[in-house]
Design a protein around this motif. Structure first.
Motif, PDB file in Angstrom:
ATOM      1  N   CYS A   1       0.851  -1.181   0.000  1.00 44.99           N
ATOM      2  CA  CYS A   1       0.000   0.000   0.000  1.00 44.99           C
ATOM      3  C   CYS A   1       0.894   1.240   0.000  1.00 44.99           C
ATOM      4  CB  CYS A   1      -0.894  -0.006   1.237  1.00 44.99           C
ATOM      5  SG  CYS A   1      -1.886   1.480   1.416  1.00 44.99           S
ATOM      6  N   PRO A   2       0.606   2.214  -0.860  1.00 42.98           N
ATOM      7  CA  PRO A   2       1.458   3.405  -0.909  1.00 42.98           C
ATOM      8  C   PRO A   2       1.433   4.252   0.357  1.00 42.98           C
ATOM      9  CG  PRO A   2      -0.255   3.482  -2.624  1.00 42.98           C
ATOM     10  CD  PRO A   2      -0.436   2.222  -1.866  1.00 42.98           C
TER      11      PRO A   2
ATOM     12  N   SER B   1      -8.572  -2.245  -9.260  1.00 45.33           N
ATOM     13  CA  SER B   1      -8.517  -1.301  -8.159  1.00 45.33           C
ATOM     14  C   SER B   1      -8.373  -2.100  -6.863  1.00 45.33           C
ATOM     15  CB  SER B   1      -9.794  -0.466  -8.126  1.00 45.33           C
ATOM     16  OG  SER B   1      -9.787   0.373  -6.996  1.00 45.33           O
ATOM     17  N   ILE B   2      -7.383  -1.753  -6.088  1.00 48.53           N
ATOM     18  CA  ILE B   2      -7.089  -2.484  -4.854  1.00 48.53           C
ATOM     19  C   ILE B   2      -7.404  -1.575  -3.679  1.00 48.53           C
ATOM     20  CG2 ILE B   2      -5.292  -3.627  -3.522  1.00 48.53           C
ATOM     21  CD1 ILE B   2      -3.800  -3.988  -6.232  1.00 48.53           C
TER      22      ILE B   2
ATOM     23  N   LYS C   1       2.125   0.949   3.705  1.00 46.90           N
ATOM     24  CA  LYS C   1       3.120  -0.096   3.391  1.00 46.90           C
ATOM     25  C   LYS C   1       2.673  -1.502   3.763  1.00 46.90           C
ATOM     26  CE  LYS C   1       5.945   3.126   2.100  1.00 46.90           C
ATOM     27  NZ  LYS C   1       5.555   3.761   0.885  1.00 46.90           N
ATOM     28  N   GLN C   2       1.375  -1.705   3.960  1.00 50.02           N
ATOM     29  CA  GLN C   2       0.827  -3.035   4.209  1.00 50.02           C
ATOM     30  C   GLN C   2       0.976  -3.885   2.953  1.00 50.02           C
ATOM     31  OE1 GLN C   2      -0.694  -4.457   6.926  1.00 50.02           O
ATOM     32  NE2 GLN C   2      -1.065  -6.332   5.791  1.00 50.02           N
ATOM     33  N   LYS C   3       1.421  -5.127   3.095  1.00 55.65           N
ATOM     34  CA  LYS C   3       1.522  -6.023   1.947  1.00 55.65           C
ATOM     35  C   LYS C   3       0.140  -6.582   1.617  1.00 55.65           C
ATOM     36  CE  LYS C   3       6.252  -7.587   2.534  1.00 55.65           C
ATOM     37  NZ  LYS C   3       7.106  -8.746   2.772  1.00 55.65           N
ATOM     38  N   ILE C   4      -0.186  -6.572   0.310  1.00 56.97           N
ATOM     39  CA  ILE C   4      -1.491  -7.042  -0.155  1.00 56.97           C
ATOM     40  C   ILE C   4      -1.258  -8.059  -1.259  1.00 56.97           C
ATOM     41  CG2 ILE C   4      -3.707  -6.359  -1.137  1.00 56.97           C
ATOM     42  CD1 ILE C   4      -3.022  -3.497  -0.070  1.00 56.97           C
ATOM     43  N   ARG C   5      -1.910  -9.206  -1.147  1.00 60.54           N
ATOM     44  CA  ARG C   5      -1.747 -10.287  -2.111  1.00 60.54           C
ATOM     45  C   ARG C   5      -2.900 -10.239  -3.115  1.00 60.54           C
ATOM     46  NH1 ARG C   5      -2.023 -16.433  -0.148  1.00 60.54           N
ATOM     47  NH2 ARG C   5      -4.192 -15.825  -0.067  1.00 60.54           N
TER      48      ARG C   5
ATOM     49  N   ILE D   1      -4.596   1.646  -8.009  1.00 59.30           N
ATOM     50  CA  ILE D   1      -4.792   0.810  -9.194  1.00 59.30           C
ATOM     51  C   ILE D   1      -3.452   0.173  -9.569  1.00 59.30           C
ATOM     52  CG2 ILE D   1      -5.425   0.793 -11.628  1.00 59.30           C
ATOM     53  CD1 ILE D   1      -7.329   3.099 -11.003  1.00 59.30           C
ATOM     54  N   LYS D   2      -3.485  -1.132  -9.810  1.00 64.61           N
ATOM     55  CA  LYS D   2      -2.297  -1.894 -10.216  1.00 64.61           C
ATOM     56  C   LYS D   2      -2.681  -2.909 -11.274  1.00 64.61           C
ATOM     57  CE  LYS D   2       0.979  -0.467  -7.383  1.00 64.61           C
ATOM     58  NZ  LYS D   2       2.270   0.001  -7.758  1.00 64.61           N
ATOM     59  N   HIS D   3      -1.679  -3.402 -11.970  1.00 61.30           N
ATOM     60  CA  HIS D   3      -1.837  -4.489 -12.930  1.00 61.30           C
ATOM     61  C   HIS D   3      -1.639  -5.815 -12.213  1.00 61.30           C
ATOM     62  CE1 HIS D   3      -2.793  -4.376 -17.028  1.00 61.30           C
ATOM     63  NE2 HIS D   3      -1.651  -3.966 -17.567  1.00 61.30           N
ATOM     64  N   SER D   4      -2.489  -6.770 -12.439  1.00 63.54           N
ATOM     65  CA  SER D   4      -2.272  -8.072 -11.786  1.00 63.54           C
ATOM     66  C   SER D   4      -1.753  -9.085 -12.781  1.00 63.54           C
ATOM     67  CB  SER D   4      -3.563  -8.573 -11.154  1.00 63.54           C
ATOM     68  OG  SER D   4      -4.479  -8.989 -12.113  1.00 63.54           O
TER      69      SER D   4
END
Length: 123
Positions: free
Chosen positions: A92-93, A109-110, A96-100, A120-123
């Protein structure tokens, strides 16, 4: 062996290390390694035949503490390698939590479960 400490995990580790060093010692024909092997065997016998239970127990507990730390680190790295083929891991920007996130879903959208920030990220 009545009244003696006996064999514990640290003694087993020292004996395993000694066996590996003996193999290398035979291959390298190094006299210093031979003395180290003999020293380790003597150390194991001294630990096994010791009557000082409390000191041997403290030594074993210290070994187990470091062994558990190493084993947990190894297990987490192994798990991360297994998950790498199936999931993307993003941070997370803001917090800084890690997200799977599963791979192959395209642009998504995460929402961070910790701080509820969306990105928003590419999976």
């Amino acid at each position: 062996m009545v009244g003696r400490y006996g064999v514990d995990e640290l003694t087993r580790f020292i004996l395993l290390l000694d066996c590996l060093l003996m193999v290398f010692s035979l291959l390298l024909r190094n006299s210093v390694m031979n003395f180290i092997c003999i020293f380790l065997i003597l150390l194991c016998y001294l630990r096994m035949f010791s009557k000082n239970y409390s000191q041997r127990f403290k030594e074993n507990q210290m070994y187990l503490k470091y062994y558990d730390r190493f084993a947990n680190k190894y297990a987490s790295v192994k798990y991360a390698i297994q998950q790498h083929g199936i999931y993307h891991i993003y941070k997370c920007p803001s917090c800084k939590q890690k997200i799977r996130i599963p791979k192959g879903k395209g642009k998504i959208s995460i929402t961070c479960p910790k701080c509820n920030k969306q990105f928003i990220k590419h999976s």
